[in-house]
Design a protein around this motif. Structure first.
Motif, PDB file in Angstrom:
ATOM      1  N   ALA A   1       0.850  -1.193   0.000  1.00 19.11           N
ATOM      2  CA  ALA A   1       0.000   0.000   0.000  1.00 19.11           C
ATOM      3  C   ALA A   1       0.885   1.242   0.000  1.00 19.11           C
ATOM      4  N   ARG A   2       0.290   2.358  -0.414  1.00 18.51           N
ATOM      5  CA  ARG A   2       0.983   3.643  -0.347  1.00 18.51           C
ATOM      6  C   ARG A   2      -0.033   4.737  -0.082  1.00 18.51           C
ATOM      7  N   LEU A   3       0.464   5.850   0.445  1.00 19.32           N
ATOM      8  CA  LEU A   3      -0.387   7.005   0.717  1.00 19.32           C
ATOM      9  C   LEU A   3      -0.294   7.994  -0.424  1.00 19.32           C
ATOM     10  N   ILE A   4      -1.436   8.547  -0.779  1.00 15.80           N
ATOM     11  CA  ILE A   4      -1.567   9.519  -1.861  1.00 15.80           C
ATOM     12  C   ILE A   4      -2.207  10.772  -1.266  1.00 15.80           C
ATOM     13  N   THR A   5      -1.820  11.935  -1.764  1.00 22.39           N
ATOM     14  CA  THR A   5      -2.507  13.166  -1.364  1.00 22.39           C
ATOM     15  C   THR A   5      -3.071  13.851  -2.590  1.00 22.39           C
TER      16      THR A   5
ATOM     17  N   GLU B   1       2.198  11.255  -4.764  1.00 23.32           N
ATOM     18  CA  GLU B   1       2.480  10.104  -3.926  1.00 23.32           C
ATOM     19  C   GLU B   1       3.207  10.596  -2.685  1.00 23.32           C
ATOM     20  N   LEU B   2       2.613  10.406  -1.527  1.00 22.04           N
ATOM     21  CA  LEU B   2       3.210  10.840  -0.275  1.00 22.04           C
ATOM     22  C   LEU B   2       4.273   9.853   0.187  1.00 22.04           C
ATOM     23  N   THR B   3       4.003   8.565   0.026  1.00 18.01           N
ATOM     24  CA  THR B   3       4.943   7.526   0.424  1.00 18.01           C
ATOM     25  C   THR B   3       5.156   6.572  -0.734  1.00 18.01           C
ATOM     26  N   GLY B   4       6.199   5.791  -0.636  1.00 15.75           N
ATOM     27  CA  GLY B   4       6.394   4.706  -1.587  1.00 15.75           C
ATOM     28  C   GLY B   4       5.566   3.510  -1.155  1.00 15.75           C
ATOM     29  N   TRP B   5       5.655   2.428  -1.917  1.00 15.34           N
ATOM     30  CA  TRP B   5       4.923   1.213  -1.589  1.00 15.34           C
ATOM     31  C   TRP B   5       5.497   0.596  -0.320  1.00 15.34           C
ATOM     32  N   LYS B   6       4.624   0.129   0.570  1.00 11.62           N
ATOM     33  CA  LYS B   6       5.025  -0.510   1.820  1.00 11.62           C
ATOM     34  C   LYS B   6       4.324  -1.856   1.905  1.00 11.62           C
ATOM     35  N   ASP B   7       5.079  -2.900   2.287  1.00 14.50           N
ATOM     36  CA  ASP B   7       4.510  -4.240   2.396  1.00 14.50           C
ATOM     37  C   ASP B   7       3.480  -4.300   3.513  1.00 14.50           C
TER      38      ASP B   7
ATOM     39  N   THR C   1      -4.904 -12.278  11.090  1.00 22.09           N
ATOM     40  CA  THR C   1      -6.140 -13.050  11.211  1.00 22.09           C
ATOM     41  C   THR C   1      -6.699 -12.834  12.605  1.00 22.09           C
ATOM     42  N   ALA C   2      -7.950 -12.411  12.670  1.00 23.25           N
ATOM     43  CA  ALA C   2      -8.653 -12.215  13.943  1.00 23.25           C
ATOM     44  C   ALA C   2      -9.976 -12.958  13.838  1.00 23.25           C
ATOM     45  N   ALA C   3     -10.082 -14.067  14.565  1.00 20.28           N
ATOM     46  CA  ALA C   3     -11.243 -14.946  14.485  1.00 20.28           C
ATOM     47  C   ALA C   3     -11.377 -15.417  13.034  1.00 20.28           C
ATOM     48  N   LEU C   4     -12.488 -15.117  12.371  1.00 13.53           N
ATOM     49  CA  LEU C   4     -12.666 -15.535  10.977  1.00 13.53           C
ATOM     50  C   LEU C   4     -12.309 -14.439   9.984  1.00 13.53           C
ATOM     51  N   THR C   5     -11.854 -13.305  10.497  1.00  8.75           N
ATOM     52  CA  THR C   5     -11.542 -12.164   9.634  1.00  8.75           C
ATOM     53  C   THR C   5     -10.075 -12.187   9.224  1.00  8.75           C
ATOM     54  N   LYS C   6      -9.836 -12.080   7.921  1.00  2.41           N
ATOM     55  CA  LYS C   6      -8.470 -12.021   7.397  1.00  2.41           C
ATOM     56  C   LYS C   6      -8.262 -10.644   6.795  1.00  2.41           C
ATOM     57  N   LEU C   7      -7.222  -9.967   7.252  1.00  3.01           N
ATOM     58  CA  LEU C   7      -6.890  -8.627   6.769  1.00  3.01           C
ATOM     59  C   LEU C   7      -5.419  -8.549   6.417  1.00  3.01           C
ATOM     60  N   SER C   8      -5.089  -7.617   5.546  1.00  3.77           N
ATOM     61  CA  SER C   8      -3.712  -7.226   5.298  1.00  3.77           C
ATOM     62  C   SER C   8      -3.612  -5.791   5.791  1.00  3.77           C
ATOM     63  N   THR C   9      -2.694  -5.524   6.730  1.00 10.36           N
ATOM     64  CA  THR C   9      -2.624  -4.208   7.360  1.00 10.36           C
ATOM     65  C   THR C   9      -1.280  -3.539   7.108  1.00 10.36           C
ATOM     66  N   VAL C  10      -1.304  -2.225   7.155  1.00 11.79           N
ATOM     67  CA  VAL C  10      -0.082  -1.429   6.995  1.00 11.79           C
ATOM     68  C   VAL C  10      -0.275  -0.127   7.760  1.00 11.79           C
ATOM     69  N   GLY C  11       0.813   0.432   8.263  1.00 13.32           N
ATOM     70  CA  GLY C  11       0.704   1.670   9.030  1.00 13.32           C
ATOM     71  C   GLY C  11       1.896   2.585   8.820  1.00 13.32           C
ATOM     72  N   TRP C  12       1.649   3.862   9.032  1.00 14.67           N
ATOM     73  CA  TRP C  12       2.689   4.886   8.951  1.00 14.67           C
ATOM     74  C   TRP C  12       2.608   5.732  10.210  1.00 14.67           C
ATOM     75  N   LYS C  13       3.761   6.093  10.757  1.00 17.68           N
ATOM     76  CA  LYS C  13       3.811   6.922  11.963  1.00 17.68           C
ATOM     77  C   LYS C  13       4.881   7.984  11.733  1.00 17.68           C
ATOM     78  N   TRP C  14       4.508   9.248  11.988  1.00 20.19           N
ATOM     79  CA  TRP C  14       5.456  10.344  11.841  1.00 20.19           C
ATOM     80  C   TRP C  14       5.760  10.925  13.208  1.00 20.19           C
ATOM     81  N   LYS C  15       7.018  10.872  13.618  1.00 24.60           N
ATOM     82  CA  LYS C  15       7.420  11.437  14.904  1.00 24.60           C
ATOM     83  C   LYS C  15       7.200  12.945  14.865  1.00 24.60           C
ATOM     84  N   GLY C  16       6.425  13.456  15.786  1.00 22.72           N
ATOM     85  CA  GLY C  16       6.104  14.875  15.791  1.00 22.72           C
ATOM     86  C   GLY C  16       4.973  15.234  14.844  1.00 22.72           C
ATOM     87  N   GLY C  17       4.482  14.280  14.079  1.00 18.26           N
ATOM     88  CA  GLY C  17       3.376  14.512  13.157  1.00 18.26           C
ATOM     89  C   GLY C  17       3.827  15.108  11.841  1.00 18.26           C
ATOM     90  N   LYS C  18       2.953  15.071  10.886  1.00 17.90           N
ATOM     91  CA  LYS C  18       3.183  15.642   9.551  1.00 17.90           C
ATOM     92  C   LYS C  18       2.044  16.607   9.284  1.00 17.90           C
TER      93      LYS C  18
END
Length: 118
Positions: free
Chosen positions: A52-56, A65-71, A76-93
């Motif tokens: 996934a990547r972030l776009i503005t 494109e705000l970020t490049g592609w990130k894996d 898996t939570a119970a019967l739910t299957k997800l693919s997750t990704v996150g971004w964190k900016w120290k001090g915020g953006k």
């Protein structure tokens, strides 16, 4: 990030916190006003090579494109299957008022967005 986000098909406000969904993709934005600290995204299902990547979009509609592609990480939570990704900016953006912050995944269509505003 693992809980179901509020169902929103258009842009959702990102004053402080926002959640948006588009099809199989969900977006969660955490921050305050024009400053974003964390962004999390999920896609329903697992797969090989999911990224996934972030776009503005500026208030005038210019896309960048705000970020490049990130894996994504399969979760898996119970019967739910997800693919997750996150971004964190120290001090915020900081973003200009009216900017749309969106996420896109490489394996499914959809681009949920949150509008950054005062």
């Amino acid at each position: 990030m693992l809980t179901a986000a509020a169902l929103v098909f258009a842009a959702a406000p990102a004053y402080a916190d926002a959640k948006a969904e588009d099809g199989r993709i969900g977006l969660s934005v955490y921050g305050k006003g024009l400053r974003v600290n964390d962004v999390g995204a999920h896609m329903e299902g697992h797969g090989t090579g999911v990224r996934a990547r972030l776009i503005t979009y500026t208030p005038k509609g210019y896309r960048s494109e705000l970020t490049g592609w990130k894996d994504a990480t399969p979760v898996t939570a119970a019967l739910t299957k997800l693919s997750t990704v996150g971004w964190k900016w120290k001090g915020g953006k900081t973003f200009p008022h009216g900017t749309k912050l969106c996420v896109e995944f490489n394996t499914v269509s959809g681009e949920p967005c949150a509008v950054i505003h005062r």
